[in-house]
Design a protein around this motif. Structure first.
Motif, mmCIF file in Angstrom:
data_model
loop_
_atom_site.group_PDB
_atom_site.id
_atom_site.type_symbol
_atom_site.label_atom_id
_atom_site.label_comp_id
_atom_site.label_asym_id
_atom_site.label_seq_id
_atom_site.Cartn_x
_atom_site.Cartn_y
_atom_site.Cartn_z
ATOM 1 N N PHE A 94 0.834 -1.207 0.000
ATOM 2 C CA PHE A 94 0.000 0.000 0.000
ATOM 3 C C PHE A 94 0.868 1.256 0.000
ATOM 4 O O PHE A 94 0.573 2.223 -0.702
ATOM 5 C CB PHE A 94 -0.959 -0.012 1.197
ATOM 6 N N ALA A 95 1.966 1.213 0.795
ATOM 7 C CA ALA A 95 2.848 2.390 0.869
ATOM 8 C C ALA A 95 3.473 2.700 -0.493
ATOM 9 O O ALA A 95 3.801 3.846 -0.788
ATOM 10 C CB ALA A 95 3.930 2.169 1.917
ATOM 11 N N ARG A 96 3.629 1.658 -1.326
ATOM 12 C CA ARG A 96 4.246 1.865 -2.645
ATOM 13 C C ARG A 96 3.227 1.936 -3.772
ATOM 14 O O ARG A 96 3.594 2.013 -4.946
ATOM 15 C CB ARG A 96 5.208 0.701 -2.938
ATOM 16 N N CYS A 114 4.028 2.246 9.151
ATOM 17 C CA CYS A 114 4.471 2.501 10.525
ATOM 18 C C CYS A 114 3.255 2.923 11.346
ATOM 19 O O CYS A 114 2.465 3.743 10.894
ATOM 20 C CB CYS A 114 5.510 3.612 10.586
ATOM 21 N N ALA A 115 3.130 2.348 12.531
ATOM 22 C CA ALA A 115 2.000 2.679 13.406
ATOM 23 C C ALA A 115 2.534 3.247 14.703
ATOM 24 O O ALA A 115 3.550 2.778 15.227
ATOM 25 C CB ALA A 115 1.157 1.442 13.669
ATOM 26 N N TYR A 153 -5.621 0.431 10.754
ATOM 27 C CA TYR A 153 -5.238 0.884 9.419
ATOM 28 C C TYR A 153 -5.185 -0.265 8.411
ATOM 29 O O TYR A 153 -5.534 -0.093 7.234
ATOM 30 C CB TYR A 153 -3.944 1.703 9.413
ATOM 31 N N ARG A 154 -4.789 -1.444 8.871
ATOM 32 C CA ARG A 154 -4.780 -2.602 7.961
ATOM 33 C C ARG A 154 -6.196 -2.896 7.456
ATOM 34 O O ARG A 154 -6.404 -3.182 6.278
ATOM 35 C CB ARG A 154 -4.194 -3.828 8.657
ATOM 36 N N HIS A 155 -7.175 -2.821 8.367
ATOM 37 C CA HIS A 155 -8.561 -3.015 7.943
ATOM 38 C C HIS A 155 -8.995 -1.887 7.004
ATOM 39 O O HIS A 155 -9.719 -2.120 6.043
ATOM 40 C CB HIS A 155 -9.487 -3.102 9.164
ATOM 41 N N SER A 156 -8.511 -0.672 7.297
ATOM 42 C CA SER A 156 -8.865 0.467 6.443
ATOM 43 C C SER A 156 -8.343 0.261 5.025
ATOM 44 O O SER A 156 -9.027 0.591 4.052
ATOM 45 C CB SER A 156 -8.285 1.765 7.011
ATOM 46 N N ILE A 157 -7.132 -0.272 4.896
ATOM 47 C CA ILE A 157 -6.552 -0.506 3.557
ATOM 48 C C ILE A 157 -7.464 -1.436 2.757
ATOM 49 O O ILE A 157 -7.781 -1.179 1.587
ATOM 50 C CB ILE A 157 -5.119 -1.089 3.662
ATOM 51 N N ASP A 158 -7.946 -2.510 3.398
ATOM 52 C CA ASP A 158 -8.865 -3.428 2.710
ATOM 53 C C ASP A 158 -10.126 -2.699 2.259
ATOM 54 O O ASP A 158 -10.589 -2.872 1.128
ATOM 55 C CB ASP A 158 -9.274 -4.582 3.647
#
Ligand code: ZN
Length: 655
Positions: A272-274, A343-344, A359-364
């Motif tokens: 996601f960062a890339r 980074c969290a 945030y991982r759930h948000s990415i999905d």
């Protein structure tokens, strides 16, 4: 999504409240339904009060309690009648609502009822379940979110447009629900927020939740928007410890306090960062307003913490409407960086883990919404209102004084047993994130908690030390304190019989390994927000050696000299270096009752006399040494460096 209901398990939960407890935990087990204190459940029961009168009591989840680990005492029992009366008022301030919720309790000591209690009160069914399911958020956070929800659920749910949680939302639901509900209605969708389901049994309400969320998952799949795949990451170059620690320092400075920062270069985090659209996707907002107290509205992309802070202040200026608000620091809680990945950040390791998980759930959710027709977030003002809403911020409030070392990271060597193990306990009890290093494998099983990391490694192996420090920095973000405790005491031998091998091995562990650690940790300690601190566990033998202990005494004396030079050299870097000299600490693994008895006998003493053979006639324990080591790192010793402090009950040869 499948129901986790199990007849055998369920049979152990007898009665309405117990059944409510069981299915609440089932909801909590699936983190795509509820996350970290999110979601809530309730049941309405009849109870007889002290006057023999029957009254309806709403048992609703207490504020901030986790559904997954809920117990019966996690429910707040509220008298239903006064709550329903409240909902007929034209307006009710937050403070009034808070007060009335507390006054409705049938047990004064029960937890504060959920901020969403009144929503449970107005839904007529006996059991009510509420989640912020990922799948539904993905469907709703799109330009045609409303149409999608209508298409998925038809007349099975009543849809309420987005209104900020609080009394206005209660009034909005009260307005819409009775008008639109039919015999087929099993739930209520709050746009851009979440889903309520209800039923006459705990199972029915729970399984309706599962059924509706499953339908959202299938809807996404049918629209080719369910599977999100990340190719395995290519970590082009291993980012250096210093880069991570420098970023953490910038974040801590912005936050005004030391922060824990975890960094992750797994497929999703780095992927996601890339992502070519990471800036566009991540800056639209959060996927649901109640995440903002944990993650802020948007993450920082890249490493310019100052620029993030300036933008954050502008956002506050633009949306505050001139009101007096709670203070929130301008530091990011999530950072997306092409090298460091995801980074969290949090004040504690737990808070950082919560931000990461959310945030991982948000990415999905973002990726699925994007594929369903374009990811779209609520306007910034809606996030702001929740971020600065006192009732939401109350979830983060902790009672009592903040622990001394909250947000700070410490490495303890020789942590598996004795003084090192006691140091781990003393530092954990003061709120630090602690890394224990030891050659003994037991070090990794010392504690199972988010702020402890055990690393088995040979401190005389520089490669292993290098790997260990990398792990420390990736797990917690940097290093603020170092406790050099690892050492050996070789079996007694007069110089005439002392082998070069024993001598070299003793020097290698007690001296050389500590030099390497000091050297490698120096750049990290320099970045400690409150100044670096080193505590060296020395020995009485430095000033009062004994015959037969040449290697040990010489190694500890040399280590002492190393510590003094470090104190001189590192003062300019705001790093304090102090030494403790314990003596006769017998509660360690080398001192078995048999060894102790034999040694006492050889001096013509009882074990008790031998243990307290000092000026104060006091037994010195590992914990005595550890507590002083921890305090040496604390504010009471802020002006002390280069000190040597005995912890030995007073020794005539030292005094
Ligand atoms: Zn909610």
């Amino acid at each position: 999504m499948k129901s986790l209901w199990n007849d055998q398990e369920a049979a152990q939960f007898v009665g309405d409240l117990a059944q409510r407890l069981y299915t609440s935990r089932l909801l909590g087990r699936d983190h795509s339904l509820v996350l970290h204190g999110g979601g809530n459940t309730s049941v309405k029961v009849q109870e007889t009060n002290l006057f023999g009168e029957e009254e309806d009591v709403l048992y609703v989840k207490g504020r901030g309690c986790n559904l997954e680990t809920l117990t019966a005492v996690g429910f707040s029992p509220c008298r239903l009648k006064p709550l329903l009366r409240l909902t007929r008022l034209g307006a009710l301030s937050d403070a009034q609502m808070e007060n009335e919720l507390s006054l409705s309790l049938t047990h004064a000591a029960a937890p504060t009822p959920s901020v969403e209690t009144l929503l449970h009160a107005i839904l007529p069914a006996k059991f009510v379940d509420h989640t912020h399911a990922d799948a539904l958020l993905a469907v709703m956070n799109t330009p045609n979110g409303l149409e999608h929800v209508q298409e998925m659920y038809g007349d099975r749910v009543v849809i309420v447009p987005y209104v900020m949680p609080g009394f206005k939302l209660v009034r909005a639901c009260q307005e819409v629900f009775p008008k639109r509900a039919t015999a087929r209605t099993v739930g209520m969708v709050l746009m851009n927020h979440g889903l309520f389901t209800f039923g006459e049994t705990a199972r029915q309400s729970y399984e309706r939740m599962i059924e509706l969320v499953d339908r959202a998952e299938r809807y996404l799949a049918a629209n080719n928007a369910w599977d999100v795949e990340w190719s395995s990451p290519e970590v082009s170059k291993r980012s250096s410890r210093l880069e991570i620690a420098t970023l953490r320092r910038a974040v801590s400075d912005a936050a005004g306090a030391p922060m824990i920062m975890t960094s992750h270069t797994d497929a999703q985090g780095l992927g996601f960062a890339r992502h070519p659209d990471v800036l566009a996707f991540s800056q639209r907002g959060a996927v649901v307003p109640d995440h903002v107290i944990r993650t802020k509205r948007v993450p920082l992309v890249g490493r310019d913490v100052d620029a993030f802070g300036r933008k954050y202040e502008e956002y506050v200026q633009a949306h505050a409407r001139g009101e007096k608000l709670a203070t929130v620091d301008p530091a990011p809680r999530v950072i997306l960086d092409a090298e460091l990945g995801l980074c969290a950040i949090g004040r504690s390791a737990h808070d950082a883990a919560v931000a990461e998980d959310i945030y991982r759930h948000s990415i999905d959710v973002i990726m699925r919404a994007e594929r369903l027709g374009g990811w779209r977030a609520l306007p910034a003002q809606d996030f702001f209102d929740v971020e600065y809403w006192e009732m939401e911020r109350a979830k983060l409030k902790k009672t009592g004084r903040e622990p001394m070392f909250l947000g700070e990271v410490v490495l303890v060597t020789g942590a598996a047993s004795g003084i090192g193990k006691a140091c781990v306990d003393s530092l954990l009890s003061r709120g630090a994130a602690v890394v224990g290093a030891d050659v003994a494998p037991a070090v990794s099983q010392l504690h199972y908690r988010q702020n402890y990391l055990g690393i088995q490694c040979d401190l005389t192996n520089e490669q292993q030390v290098d790997d260990a420090l990398g792990q420390v920095v990736r797990t917690f973000g940097g290093l603020d304190m170092l406790v050099l405790n690892a050492g050996i005491f070789p079996s007694s031998a007069p110089i005439a019989d002392l082998s070069s091998q024993t001598w070299r091995r003793t020097m290698s562990i007690n001296l050389d390994a500590n030099l390497a650690l000091l050297r490698e940790c120096h750049p990290l300690l320099k970045l400690a927000a409150r100044g670096g601190r080193v505590v060296i566990i020395g020995s009485k033998n430095v000033v009062a050696p004994g015959p037969g202990a040449a290697a040990y005494s010489a190694s500890k004396a040399a280590l002492q000299q190393l510590a003094r030079v470090a104190a001189l050299e590192w003062g300019q870097d705001n790093i304090r270096v102090n030494t403790l000299h314990p003596n006769a600490v017998f509660d360690t693994s080398i001192w078995t009752p048999a060894v102790l008895a034999a040694r006492a006998a050889s001096y013509g003493m009882t074990v008790e006399e031998y243990k307290t053979n000092n000026v104060l006639k006091a037994e010195v324990t590992s914990m005595d040494v550890a507590e002083l080591a921890a305090e040496l790192c604390g504010p009471r010793f802020a002006k002390t460096t280069g000190a040597q402090i005995p912890v030995d009950g007073g020794n005539v040869r030292v005094i």
